[in-house]
Scaffold this motif. Structure first.
Motif, short mmCIF file in Angstrom:
data_model
loop_
_atom_site.label_atom_id
_atom_site.label_comp_id
_atom_site.label_asym_id
_atom_site.label_seq_id
_atom_site.Cartn_x
_atom_site.Cartn_y
_atom_site.Cartn_z
N ASP A 87 -45.65 15.61 6.81
CA ASP A 87 -46.22 14.65 7.76
C ASP A 87 -47.25 15.39 8.61
N GLU A 88 -48.52 15.00 8.45
CA GLU A 88 -49.61 15.72 9.10
C GLU A 88 -49.91 15.22 10.51
N ALA A 89 -48.99 14.44 11.07
CA ALA A 89 -49.17 13.92 12.43
C ALA A 89 -47.99 14.39 13.28
N PRO A 90 -48.13 15.48 14.01
CA PRO A 90 -46.98 16.09 14.69
C PRO A 90 -46.51 15.38 15.95
N ALA A 91 -47.35 14.56 16.56
CA ALA A 91 -47.01 14.03 17.89
C ALA A 91 -45.72 13.22 17.88
N THR A 92 -45.52 12.42 16.82
CA THR A 92 -44.31 11.59 16.79
C THR A 92 -43.06 12.45 16.74
N TRP A 93 -43.13 13.56 16.01
CA TRP A 93 -41.97 14.45 15.90
C TRP A 93 -41.62 15.08 17.24
N GLU A 94 -42.61 15.28 18.09
CA GLU A 94 -42.36 15.86 19.41
C GLU A 94 -41.61 14.88 20.32
N LYS A 95 -41.54 13.62 19.90
CA LYS A 95 -40.86 12.59 20.70
C LYS A 95 -39.45 12.28 20.19
N LEU A 96 -38.94 13.03 19.23
CA LEU A 96 -37.61 12.76 18.69
C LEU A 96 -36.57 12.65 19.81
N GLY A 97 -35.80 11.57 19.76
CA GLY A 97 -34.77 11.34 20.77
C GLY A 97 -35.27 10.64 22.02
N SER A 98 -36.59 10.45 22.11
CA SER A 98 -37.18 9.80 23.29
C SER A 98 -37.60 8.37 22.95
#
Length: 268
Positions: A87-98
């Motif tokens: 997945d070349e879009a990291p921003a969503t992963w930084e929001k895991l659990g939020s």
């Protein structure tokens, strides 16, 4: 060199499809436009359209909170998760659990092509609703049946398919939807611009959604010249070409369409 010449130059190296036409849906050049390819991320456009239909119906709200997670029901039964490494879009992963607004996920899905954001939106919308949009406007064998990285479904032969004509039908609908400016703006903000936008002059508004995977490189968009009527172009490639060469082929086809923007019917 015309579009037909460009396609002859890659003959025997894979499957290549083109749909070029006016924003009213009139085709002026097609090549294997009904043939389906694995959709890759082009399926995210019908997903976005289905989402907005549910927003208009009051079933969803753009400002509603959505908890970011990576566990989804498979179309084949069981559960699956998105492969973070692909997945070349990291921003969503930084929001895991939020919690994030649905509108934020939609932007990540379209402008950055986030796979995780796509599955979160699709979970709310439903594959049937997304497929209904594609069936309404595509009117061919194009289909949405599962989320991104649904490994159990892949192993069961359940796939998402898109033809140039199918994607073109969706884009024509987007172009002519009086309430579609929100989605058109998202498409114009796409940050992956190595295909159609690379073939037209810098600064030209291109409302497009592309997709890529192993052997796959697609792009479909509404091109809006400042000095001519808008036109719709879709190119789908499933081939042995190096990925960069596939991108350059799509850009070259876009450049040829651009050269004929004042007389689109003259394209050969």
């Amino acid at each position: 060199m015309g579009i037909a010449d460009l396609l002859r130059g890659v003959e025997g190296q894979g499957a290549f499809g083109v749909w070029l036409g006016r924003a009213d849906g009139t085709a002026v050049f097609t090549h294997e436009a009904e043939r389906t390819h694995y959709s890759a991320s082009t399926m995210k456009l019908p997903v976005a359209m289905a989402m907005l239909r549910k927003v208009d119906a009051g079933e969803l709200a753009l400002d509603q909170p959505v908890t970011v997670h990576n566990d989804f029901a498979s179309a084949a039964g069981g559960r699956f998760g998105v492969n973070r490494a692909e997945d070349e879009a990291p921003a969503t992963w930084e929001k895991l659990g939020s919690d994030v607004p649905l509108s934020w996920l939609a932007r990540e899905m379209i402008t950055r092509s986030s796979n995780l954001a796509t599955n979160l939106v699709l979970e709310l919308v439903g594959a049937e609703a997304a497929n209904a949009v594609l069936a309404e406007y595509g009117k061919d064998e194009s289909v949405i049946r599962r989320g991104i990285d649904d490994s159990p479904a892949q192993q069961a032969g359940i796939s998402n398919l898109m033809s140039p004509a199918g994607l073109a039908g969706v884009l024509v609908a987007v172009s002519n939807d009086e309430s579609g400016q929100y989605l058109r703006d998202l498409l114009a903000a796409n940050e992956w611009n190595g295909e159609i936008p690379a073939g037209v002059p810098a600064g030209t508004r291109v409302e497009h959604k592309n997709g890529w995977d192993l052997r796959i490189r697609h792009d479909g968009g509404i091109v809006r010249p400042a000095d001519a009527d808008p036109f719709v172009l879709v190119v789908c490639t499933t081939s042995e070409l190096a990925d960069r060469d596939a991108q350059q082929l799509i850009a070259a086809i876009a450049a040829e369409a651009w050269q004929h923007r004042h007389d689109l019917g003259a394209v050969r």
